[in-house]
Enzyme design. Sequence first.
Site, PDB file in Angstrom:
ATOM      1  CB  ALA A 123      47.831  44.904  37.761  1.00  0.00           C
ATOM      2  CG  LEU A 124      49.456  49.932  42.951  1.00  0.00           C
ATOM      3  CD1 LEU A 124      50.264  50.817  42.014  1.00  0.00           C
ATOM      4  CD2 LEU A 124      48.552  50.816  43.839  1.00  0.00           C
ATOM      5  CD  GLU A 126      55.666  46.019  40.796  1.00  0.00           C
ATOM      6  OE1 GLU A 126      56.829  46.042  41.277  1.00  0.00           O
ATOM      7  OE2 GLU A 126      55.335  46.592  39.745  1.00  0.00           O
ATOM      8  CB  ALA A 129      55.852  47.754  45.202  1.00  0.00           C
ATOM      9  N   GLY A 130      54.042  46.860  48.248  1.00  0.00           N
ATOM     10  CA  GLY A 130      52.675  46.725  48.770  1.00  0.00           C
ATOM     11  C   GLY A 130      52.216  48.086  49.256  1.00  0.00           C
ATOM     12  NE  ARG A 241      42.878  53.755  50.104  1.00  0.00           N
ATOM     13  CZ  ARG A 241      44.050  54.369  50.031  1.00  0.00           C
ATOM     14  NH1 ARG A 241      44.125  55.680  50.217  1.00  0.00           N
ATOM     15  NH2 ARG A 241      45.152  53.695  49.787  1.00  0.00           N
ATOM     16  CB  ILE A 335      26.422  37.446  70.436  1.00  0.00           C
ATOM     17  CG1 ILE A 335      26.773  38.793  71.096  1.00  0.00           C
ATOM     18  CG2 ILE A 335      24.921  37.164  70.508  1.00  0.00           C
ATOM     19  CD1 ILE A 335      26.230  40.023  70.374  1.00  0.00           C
ATOM     20  CD  GLU A 361      39.920  49.130  46.975  1.00  0.00           C
ATOM     21  OE1 GLU A 361      39.647  50.332  47.115  1.00  0.00           O
ATOM     22  OE2 GLU A 361      39.297  48.382  46.211  1.00  0.00           O
ATOM     23  N   GLY A 362      44.862  49.563  50.730  1.00  0.00           N
ATOM     24  CA  GLY A 362      45.578  50.303  51.771  1.00  0.00           C
ATOM     25  C   GLY A 362      45.249  49.748  53.143  1.00  0.00           C
TER      26      GLY A 362
HETATM   27  C1  LIG Z   1      42.649  39.252  48.840  1.00  0.00           C
HETATM   28  C2  LIG Z   1      43.489  40.395  48.347  1.00  0.00           C
HETATM   29  C3  LIG Z   1      43.084  41.102  47.216  1.00  0.00           C
HETATM   30  C4  LIG Z   1      43.889  42.116  46.696  1.00  0.00           C
HETATM   31  N1  LIG Z   1      43.546  42.718  45.514  1.00  0.00           N
HETATM   32  C5  LIG Z   1      44.420  43.585  44.930  1.00  0.00           C
HETATM   33  C6  LIG Z   1      44.179  44.083  43.607  1.00  0.00           C
HETATM   34  O1  LIG Z   1      43.162  43.778  42.970  1.00  0.00           O
HETATM   35  N2  LIG Z   1      45.103  44.912  43.051  1.00  0.00           N
HETATM   36  C7  LIG Z   1      46.247  45.279  43.705  1.00  0.00           C
HETATM   37  O2  LIG Z   1      47.036  46.018  43.140  1.00  0.00           O
HETATM   38  N3  LIG Z   1      46.493  44.829  44.974  1.00  0.00           N
HETATM   39  C8  LIG Z   1      45.620  43.979  45.588  1.00  0.00           C
HETATM   40  N4  LIG Z   1      45.887  43.483  46.834  1.00  0.00           N
HETATM   41  C9  LIG Z   1      47.099  43.894  47.523  1.00  0.00           C
HETATM   42  C10 LIG Z   1      46.834  44.748  48.751  1.00  0.00           C
HETATM   43  O3  LIG Z   1      46.405  46.037  48.363  1.00  0.00           O
HETATM   44  C11 LIG Z   1      48.131  44.740  49.587  1.00  0.00           C
HETATM   45  O4  LIG Z   1      48.252  43.439  50.144  1.00  0.00           O
HETATM   46  C12 LIG Z   1      48.113  45.807  50.672  1.00  0.00           C
HETATM   47  O5  LIG Z   1      48.181  47.099  50.124  1.00  0.00           O
HETATM   48  C13 LIG Z   1      49.271  45.640  51.668  1.00  0.00           C
HETATM   49  O6  LIG Z   1      50.496  45.443  51.021  1.00  0.00           O
HETATM   50  P1  LIG Z   1      51.417  44.211  51.482  1.00  0.00           P
HETATM   51  O7  LIG Z   1      50.570  42.991  51.468  1.00  0.00           O
HETATM   52  O8  LIG Z   1      52.633  44.216  50.644  1.00  0.00           O
HETATM   53  O9  LIG Z   1      51.792  44.510  52.986  1.00  0.00           O
HETATM   54  P2  LIG Z   1      53.039  45.373  53.500  1.00  0.00           P
HETATM   55  O10 LIG Z   1      53.090  46.676  52.795  1.00  0.00           O
HETATM   56  O11 LIG Z   1      54.248  44.499  53.484  1.00  0.00           O
HETATM   57  O12 LIG Z   1      52.596  45.643  55.013  1.00  0.00           O
HETATM   58  C14 LIG Z   1      52.890  44.738  56.097  1.00  0.00           C
HETATM   59  C15 LIG Z   1      52.538  45.478  57.383  1.00  0.00           C
HETATM   60  O13 LIG Z   1      53.388  46.627  57.536  1.00  0.00           O
HETATM   61  C16 LIG Z   1      52.592  47.791  57.730  1.00  0.00           C
HETATM   62  N5  LIG Z   1      53.263  48.949  57.151  1.00  0.00           N
HETATM   63  C17 LIG Z   1      53.780  49.077  55.899  1.00  0.00           C
HETATM   64  N6  LIG Z   1      54.295  50.301  55.721  1.00  0.00           N
HETATM   65  C18 LIG Z   1      54.086  50.978  56.889  1.00  0.00           C
HETATM   66  C19 LIG Z   1      54.371  52.301  57.343  1.00  0.00           C
HETATM   67  N7  LIG Z   1      54.960  53.208  56.559  1.00  0.00           N
HETATM   68  N8  LIG Z   1      54.011  52.635  58.617  1.00  0.00           N
HETATM   69  C20 LIG Z   1      53.390  51.740  59.406  1.00  0.00           C
HETATM   70  N9  LIG Z   1      53.090  50.487  59.031  1.00  0.00           N
HETATM   71  C21 LIG Z   1      53.421  50.103  57.791  1.00  0.00           C
HETATM   72  C22 LIG Z   1      51.260  47.465  57.028  1.00  0.00           C
HETATM   73  O14 LIG Z   1      50.213  48.285  57.506  1.00  0.00           O
HETATM   74  C23 LIG Z   1      51.102  46.005  57.413  1.00  0.00           C
HETATM   75  O15 LIG Z   1      50.595  45.931  58.714  1.00  0.00           O
HETATM   76  C24 LIG Z   1      45.070  42.492  47.375  1.00  0.00           C
HETATM   77  C25 LIG Z   1      45.450  41.807  48.552  1.00  0.00           C
HETATM   78  C26 LIG Z   1      44.686  40.766  49.021  1.00  0.00           C
HETATM   79  C27 LIG Z   1      45.145  40.026  50.255  1.00  0.00           C
END
Ligand SMILES: Cc1cc2nc3c(=O)[nH]c(=O)nc-3n(C[C@H](O)[C@H](O)[C@H](O)COP(=O)(O)OP(=O)(O)OC[C@H]3O[C@@H](n4cnc5c(N)ncnc54)[C@H](O)[C@@H]3O)c2cc1C
Length: 380
Positions: A123-124, A126, A129-130, A241, A335, A361-362
């Site tokens: 759980a990272l 929020e 905080a993505g 990753r 195809i 995972e990023g």
């Molecule tokens: C099905 C699913 C399972 C998941 N499982 C887990 C889990 O088990 N545990 C957990 O902790 N998380 C989990 N996640 C979360 C996942 O890791 C995040 O959704 C992901 O890291 C992206 O964060 P965000 O959704 O907030 O997108 P955002 O960070 O809001 O990104 C939106 C867009 O902006 C771009 N962006 C953001 N910052 C920059 C930058 N500095 N430069 C250029 N582009 C940028 C991104 O690449 C993306 O295209 C899961 C997500 C999904 C959908």
Amino acid sequence: MSLDPETFEALLDAVRRFVAERLRPLEGQVDRDDAVPGEIVREMREMGLFGLSIPEEYGGLGLNMAEEVRVALALGRTTPAFRSVFGTNVGIGSQGLVMAGSDAQKAAWLPRIASGEIVTSFALTEPGAGSDSAAVQTKAVRDGEIYRLSGTKRYITNADQASLFTVMARTGGPGASGVSAFLVPSDLPGLSIGQPEKKMGQQGAHVCDVNFDDVPVPAANRLGPEGEGFKVAMRVLDRGRLHIAAVCVGISERLIADAVAYAGERRQFGKPIAEFQLIQAMIADSKTETMAAKALVLEVAAQKDAGETITMEAAAAKLFASETVGRVADRAVQIFGGAGYIADYGIERLYRDVRLFRIYEGTSQVQQIVIAREVMKRGG
Ligand SMILES: Cc1cc2nc3c(=O)[nH]c(=O)nc-3n(C[C@H](O)[C@H](O)[C@H](O)COP(=O)(O)OP(=O)(O)OC[C@H]3O[C@@H](n4cnc5c(N)ncnc54)[C@H](O)[C@@H]3O)c2cc1C
């Protein structure tokens, strides 16, 4: 850690048969029902799949990274929702504990994680905080022999199944150095799980919010020293990753096999479409990119087993393999033509399933940032 070659090959053979004979026939059902049947989960436990990466002394199979990616390649031959059932126990849910846990913490949890008796989640992320994961707002405030956790985690895989969460929460000031990691049992008071989200693909693998409302977590459950939690999370993700990259390669191989079989059967203009060079070009491009991704995955796994830091290499493998499987899935739909868009053929399902790999995972952009940062740090 590694298995003797004969035992490992027997495991790999068993996984391949399990995928072909038990999982593939259920792909459509799991996509429709959004649930993996209980008997399949039991069989996964019996095969030891929940404990692939857990050291043998704690009841796991103790695979090294080269072995783990070969199993992940085999698992990629079916919908990745199946892998998710035990994926968090093998990867992001357990590895913080394996890397940074005390002997007592490991003894208390790892055997049950390895057997699949309990499921763990990581759980990272929020709501706020993505990609900027060092900005987590969930707070852990020390109160004698406990920490009080408050905040919300989002999109947490297997949260509705989990008995144990590895939670990254803020114990100090802003930024990465203010984040600590905690082992949080799901039955603590104040912890609640949201409803599973409706998703694009990978039905059967659930993600939910996890809410912490003044949850009393024993101080003994802190993973490593205060302020080291973000570093632990990043090390866990380096490994995760690479595993995901291997799954992407496995799915690419599956998609190519399906596309080749279909192209051999489907006739237009009086001959199989496989005879058209424009179809062959798509197959050739998909195969070439998949081979390159596989070579990269195997190379980085060997580097990890040799004790090297693989932050840049794992990001590169994940970026390349996840972008590759996206292109391969797109070409497979092409195809198959109209059939590629129709659910019964299963290609549209894989097309939806693989989209996630460029996000979690990023994101691909985050991998690019990591790669560029590490390359520049090394001076080229
Ligand atoms: C099905 C699913 C399972 C998941 N499982 C887990 C889990 O088990 N545990 C957990 O902790 N998380 C989990 N996640 C979360 C996942 O890791 C995040 O959704 C992901 O890291 C992206 O964060 P965000 O959704 O907030 O997108 P955002 O960070 O809001 O990104 C939106 C867009 O902006 C771009 N962006 C953001 N910052 C920059 C930058 N500095 N430069 C250029 N582009 C940028 C991104 O690449 C993306 O295209 C899961 C997500 C999904 C959908």
